[in-house]
Scaffold this active site. Structure first.
Site, PDB file in Angstrom:
ATOM      1  N   ASP A  65       0.846  -1.192   0.000  1.00  0.00           N
ATOM      2  CA  ASP A  65       0.000   0.000   0.000  1.00  0.00           C
ATOM      3  C   ASP A  65       0.881   1.241   0.000  1.00  0.00           C
ATOM      4  O   ASP A  65       2.003   1.241   0.532  1.00  0.00           O
ATOM      5  CB  ASP A  65      -0.899   0.033   1.244  1.00  0.00           C
ATOM      6  CG  ASP A  65      -1.994  -1.025   1.204  1.00  0.00           C
ATOM      7  OD1 ASP A  65      -2.227  -1.605   0.128  1.00  0.00           O
ATOM      8  OD2 ASP A  65      -2.601  -1.266   2.267  1.00  0.00           O
ATOM      9  N   ARG A  66       0.340   2.313  -0.549  1.00  0.00           N
ATOM     10  CA  ARG A  66       1.099   3.558  -0.664  1.00  0.00           C
ATOM     11  C   ARG A  66       1.638   4.024   0.695  1.00  0.00           C
ATOM     12  O   ARG A  66       2.767   4.493   0.803  1.00  0.00           O
ATOM     13  CB  ARG A  66       0.180   4.631  -1.267  1.00  0.00           C
ATOM     14  CG  ARG A  66       0.892   5.926  -1.571  1.00  0.00           C
ATOM     15  CD  ARG A  66      -0.039   6.885  -2.278  1.00  0.00           C
ATOM     16  NE  ARG A  66       0.634   8.121  -2.604  1.00  0.00           N
ATOM     17  CZ  ARG A  66       0.083   9.103  -3.291  1.00  0.00           C
ATOM     18  NH1 ARG A  66      -1.143   8.975  -3.743  1.00  0.00           N
ATOM     19  NH2 ARG A  66       0.747  10.206  -3.547  1.00  0.00           N
TER      20      ARG A  66
END
Length: 330
Positions: free
Chosen positions: A143-144
């Site tokens: 995930d970012r």
């Protein structure tokens, strides 16, 4: 094979050995830099892309020597600007590199690839920084807002071997997560199916679902308490039981798995803007924690070429470690 700019003329592209076995959509996304993915899927669906003069599907795999017909591609002003301004070259902290793959320590706040409103990510930046590299592909995703270990294959054979390990769950992936409250030491296994859905604005979310849900995907998370942290006075109203630092090992790699499993157990990850405690997050921001406290810490795998076991580790980034230290000193 080097990528090619969009063109207003029909082109023929011959697939080389290194690209053999890739899905057509992934091959074209790589080749046609700056062309929106939606446009690439549209020309495949419409039959304008031909393989050896026949129709071809997005999920068909290309072979060495295949000749692909690419129709004229005219870009909108924004897409043209994107093609003319590729991702800025950037190298990331290197944890391991050999002839088969490299492992970086991804910082939080950087997407692993472009798309969904993000014009570029880690993979595009590394490709720009290494123009001589013939093959660089993400093995998996983070995930970012998650930091930590990210694998990038340098050979097609390594990509396939590593992805097979991830799919067959023979890798060991352990994260460090700080959660709200006192995690019960006896709660060691979370085995709940997860169901993906979209919000009205099209944003993706995940929720725990029942075993009877046909759309539910089996998801297994192992949890071990690493340490406990008392909440300082300014955070005690929102988290009276303090915080727990967990070692979290995932046996399945579902979207947002750790975040949803921990939140559904009543212990959301500190700073998680999607599944967290929003009032607590506001106070955490004020106390200096500006991001989600989730870090891809350890990774055990088998080397794709030598079959030797490899263990990789990267410690908590400074912004997380410093925050923990500052809370302990209160």
């Amino acid at each position: 094979m080097s990528s090619q700019p969009p063109s207003a003329e029909v082109r023929q592209i011959t697939v080389d050995e290194e690209s053999a076995g890739q899905r057509l959509d992934n091959f074209l996304i790589r080749m046609l830099k700056g062309v929106p993915k939606s446009h690439i899927y549209r020309i495949i669906r419409s039959g304008e892309v031909r393989r050896n003069k026949g129709r071809v599907g997005a999920d068909d795999r290309v072979a060495a020597g295949d000749v692909l017909r690419i129709p004229p591609i005219r870009l909108s002003g924004r897409a043209e600007e994107k093609a003319a301004n590729p991702a800025p070259p950037r190298e990331f902290p290197l944890i391991h590199e050999d002839e088969a793959f490299l492992v970086i320590d991804k910082p939080a706040g950087v997407a692993v690839h472009g798309g969904s409103g993000v014009s570029f990510g880690v993979i595009e930046q590394i490709r720009q920084a290494r123009p001589q590299a013939r093959f660089l592909e993400l093995v998996h995703r983070l995930d970012r807002e998650t930091s930590g270990l990210l694998l990038i294959a340098k050979k097609k054979s390594a990509l396939k071997a590593l992805q097979d390990q991830f799919r067959e769950r023979t890798t060991g992936k352990t994260y460090l997560a700080l959660v709200k409250g006192a995690w019960p030491a006896r709660l060691k296994v979370l085995d709940q199916p997860l169901h993906k859905f979209l919000l009205p604005d099209g944003e993706r979310r995940v929720k725990v679902t029942s075993r009877e849900d046909p759309e539910g995907m089996r998801s297994v998370t192992l949890v071990k308490v690493a340490s406990r942290l008392q909440a300082p006075h300014e955070l005690s109203s929102s988290s009276p039981e303090g915080f727990t630092l967990l070692e979290v090992t995932i046996k399945t790699g579902r979207t947002h798995q750790i975040r949803v499993h921990l939140a559904s157990a009543g212990h959301p990850i500190a700073g998680d803007e999607k599944y967290g405690d929003f009032e607590l997050n506001r106070l955490l921001q004020r106390s200096g924690l500006k991001r989600m406290f989730l870090h891809a810490w350890r990774l055990a795998l088998t080397h794709p070429l030598t079959s030797a076991p490899i263990e990789l580790q990267t410690e908590l980034p400074a912004e997380l470690q410093n925050w923990v230290t500052s809370q302990k000193s209160h």
